[in-house]
Design a protein around this motif. Structure first.
Motif, mmCIF file in Angstrom:
data_model
loop_
_atom_site.group_PDB
_atom_site.id
_atom_site.type_symbol
_atom_site.label_atom_id
_atom_site.label_comp_id
_atom_site.label_asym_id
_atom_site.label_seq_id
_atom_site.Cartn_x
_atom_site.Cartn_y
_atom_site.Cartn_z
ATOM 1 N N LEU A 236 3.329 5.712 2.464
ATOM 2 C CA LEU A 236 3.077 4.462 3.187
ATOM 3 C C LEU A 236 4.375 3.731 3.547
ATOM 4 O O LEU A 236 4.602 3.378 4.700
ATOM 5 C CB LEU A 236 2.232 3.516 2.329
ATOM 6 C CG LEU A 236 0.797 3.896 2.019
ATOM 7 C CD1 LEU A 236 0.180 2.849 1.093
ATOM 8 C CD2 LEU A 236 -0.015 4.043 3.293
ATOM 9 N N ILE A 237 5.179 3.487 2.536
ATOM 10 C CA ILE A 237 6.371 2.641 2.667
ATOM 11 C C ILE A 237 7.544 3.331 1.994
ATOM 12 O O ILE A 237 7.383 3.929 0.925
ATOM 13 C CB ILE A 237 6.143 1.271 1.989
ATOM 14 C CG1 ILE A 237 4.975 0.514 2.610
ATOM 15 C CG2 ILE A 237 7.431 0.425 1.999
ATOM 16 C CD1 ILE A 237 5.252 -0.082 3.978
ATOM 17 N N ASN B 89 10.709 -1.480 2.524
ATOM 18 C CA ASN B 89 9.867 -2.166 3.510
ATOM 19 C C ASN B 89 9.704 -1.430 4.844
ATOM 20 O O ASN B 89 9.249 -2.028 5.830
ATOM 21 C CB ASN B 89 10.434 -3.562 3.788
ATOM 22 C CG ASN B 89 11.877 -3.522 4.260
ATOM 23 O OD1 ASN B 89 12.412 -2.456 4.570
ATOM 24 N ND2 ASN B 89 12.524 -4.672 4.282
ATOM 25 N N THR B 90 10.045 -0.162 4.895
ATOM 26 C CA THR B 90 9.910 0.608 6.127
ATOM 27 C C THR B 90 8.600 1.389 6.104
ATOM 28 O O THR B 90 8.375 2.176 5.186
ATOM 29 C CB THR B 90 11.091 1.564 6.323
ATOM 30 O OG1 THR B 90 12.312 0.836 6.297
ATOM 31 C CG2 THR B 90 10.959 2.294 7.655
ATOM 32 N N ARG B 91 7.769 1.158 7.099
ATOM 33 C CA ARG B 91 6.498 1.874 7.161
ATOM 34 C C ARG B 91 6.705 3.300 7.643
ATOM 35 O O ARG B 91 7.458 3.551 8.598
ATOM 36 C CB ARG B 91 5.525 1.164 8.104
ATOM 37 C CG ARG B 91 4.653 0.124 7.446
ATOM 38 C CD ARG B 91 3.614 -0.420 8.439
ATOM 39 N NE ARG B 91 4.239 -1.012 9.601
ATOM 40 C CZ ARG B 91 4.681 -2.262 9.631
ATOM 41 N NH1 ARG B 91 4.554 -3.039 8.575
ATOM 42 N NH2 ARG B 91 5.244 -2.727 10.738
ATOM 43 N N SER B 92 6.027 4.221 6.997
ATOM 44 C CA SER B 92 6.079 5.606 7.423
ATOM 45 C C SER B 92 5.313 5.754 8.741
ATOM 46 O O SER B 92 4.488 4.912 9.102
ATOM 47 C CB SER B 92 5.453 6.496 6.346
ATOM 48 O OG SER B 92 5.674 7.856 6.615
ATOM 49 N N VAL C 84 1.491 4.627 9.821
ATOM 50 C CA VAL C 84 0.901 3.688 8.859
ATOM 51 C C VAL C 84 0.632 2.352 9.557
ATOM 52 O O VAL C 84 1.526 1.798 10.204
ATOM 53 C CB VAL C 84 1.837 3.484 7.653
ATOM 54 C CG1 VAL C 84 1.307 2.390 6.729
ATOM 55 C CG2 VAL C 84 1.999 4.796 6.896
ATOM 56 N N ASP D 121 0.164 -1.557 10.501
ATOM 57 C CA ASP D 121 1.057 -2.670 10.139
ATOM 58 C C ASP D 121 0.414 -3.665 9.176
ATOM 59 O O ASP D 121 1.051 -4.655 8.804
ATOM 60 C CB ASP D 121 1.612 -3.374 11.375
ATOM 61 C CG ASP D 121 0.531 -3.955 12.262
ATOM 62 O OD1 ASP D 121 0.860 -4.420 13.366
ATOM 63 O OD2 ASP D 121 -0.653 -3.932 11.853
ATOM 64 N N PHE E 285 -0.059 -2.806 6.268
ATOM 65 C CA PHE E 285 0.661 -2.462 5.050
ATOM 66 C C PHE E 285 2.118 -2.918 5.204
ATOM 67 O O PHE E 285 2.778 -2.585 6.195
ATOM 68 C CB PHE E 285 0.641 -0.947 4.801
ATOM 69 C CG PHE E 285 -0.710 -0.399 4.468
ATOM 70 C CD1 PHE E 285 -1.547 0.082 5.471
ATOM 71 C CD2 PHE E 285 -1.153 -0.335 3.150
ATOM 72 C CE1 PHE E 285 -2.799 0.601 5.166
ATOM 73 C CE2 PHE E 285 -2.391 0.180 2.830
ATOM 74 C CZ PHE E 285 -3.223 0.652 3.847
ATOM 75 N N SER E 286 2.596 -3.638 4.201
ATOM 76 C CA SER E 286 3.993 -4.053 4.249
ATOM 77 C C SER E 286 4.581 -4.013 2.850
ATOM 78 O O SER E 286 3.874 -4.161 1.848
ATOM 79 C CB SER E 286 4.135 -5.451 4.849
ATOM 80 O OG SER E 286 3.469 -6.411 4.049
ATOM 81 N N LEU F 141 3.740 -4.225 -2.572
ATOM 82 C CA LEU F 141 3.017 -3.669 -1.429
ATOM 83 C C LEU F 141 1.904 -4.655 -1.098
ATOM 84 O O LEU F 141 1.063 -4.934 -1.947
ATOM 85 C CB LEU F 141 2.424 -2.303 -1.755
ATOM 86 C CG LEU F 141 1.501 -1.703 -0.689
ATOM 87 C CD1 LEU F 141 2.322 -1.278 0.533
ATOM 88 C CD2 LEU F 141 0.724 -0.515 -1.242
#
Lengths: 110, 119
Positions: free
Chosen positions: A49-50, A54-57, A60, A62, A64-65, A75
């Protein structure tokens, strides 16, 4: 022995916001631990996920942060959906070459 | 498409050995570090071991150090885990994972191979 701590379980209402945390038994989590987060549903391999706090895969949503909150990685799921019901694991890189997973948080959406 | 396919799992008696393999495809294998992660039945994820792209850096969890050996063959696009002196607590689904080295996370995972240690 470094232990990475997570809440064993959490519950959130559909559409609600929930923040899961990832801490250390001794010390504070910082970006230099490169916190990453993985989602796993029963019978499936983990999904990334991350990463790097804080970088989203790729792919994923938005909602999710990731962040650092106080002395923990966090998370946050904003606008939780039914299919967010999963186990969530954080992982920290220990700079000695090893990585350590937290025990996981079982998220219920109801 | 990136694919990681583990094999070699099975039922083994305590004290015996087993070798797991992970066949990689869809990417330049020797551009990436690779790791093994395991999950005991009903339990969480546990990082086991990692190896850099050129095998120059290798690390192990304390729980397997001295018993497990990670290796890779870049010519065969394959990752291995030699497991010796197996114990009941090594029973788990073993995943291989591709690591993005400079950011220390896993971006692709295999589906896992099950190792059961029991007499």
């Amino acid at each position: 022995q470094t232990v990475v701590t997570q809440e064993p379980s959490f519950s959130v209402s559909p559409g609600g916001t929930v923040t899961l945390t990832c801490g250390l038994s001794s010390g504070s989590v910082s970006t230099s631990y490169y916190p990453s987060w993985y989602q796993q549903t029963p019978g499936q391999a983990p999904r990334t996920l991350i990463y790097s706090t804080n970088t989203r895969s790729s792919g994923v949503p938005d909602r999710f942060s990731g962040s650092i909150l106080g002395n923990k990685a966090a998370l946050t799921i904003t606008g939780a959906q039914a299919d967010d019901e999963s186990d969530y694991y954080c992982m920290l890189y220990m700079r000695s070459g090893i990585s350590v997973f937290g025990g996981g948080t079982k998220l219920t959406v109801l | 498409e990136v694919q990681l396919v583990e094999s070699g799992g099975g039922l083994v008696q305590p004290g015996r050995s087993l070798r797991l393999s992970c066949a990689a495809s869809g990417f330049t294998f020797d551009d990436y570090a690779m790791d093994w992660v395991r999950q005991a039945p009903g339990k969480g994820l546990e990082w086991v071991s990692g190896i850099s792209w050129n095998s120059g850096s290798i690390d192990y969890a304390d729980s397997v150090k001295g018993r497990f050996t990670i290796s890779r063959d870049n010519a065969k696009n394959s990752l291995y885990l030699q497991m010796n002196s197996l114990r009941a607590e090594d029973t788990a689904l073993y995943y291989c994972a591709r690591r993005v080295g400079f950011q220390y996370y896993f971006d692709y995972w295999g589906q896992g191979t099950l190792v059961t240690v029991s007499s």
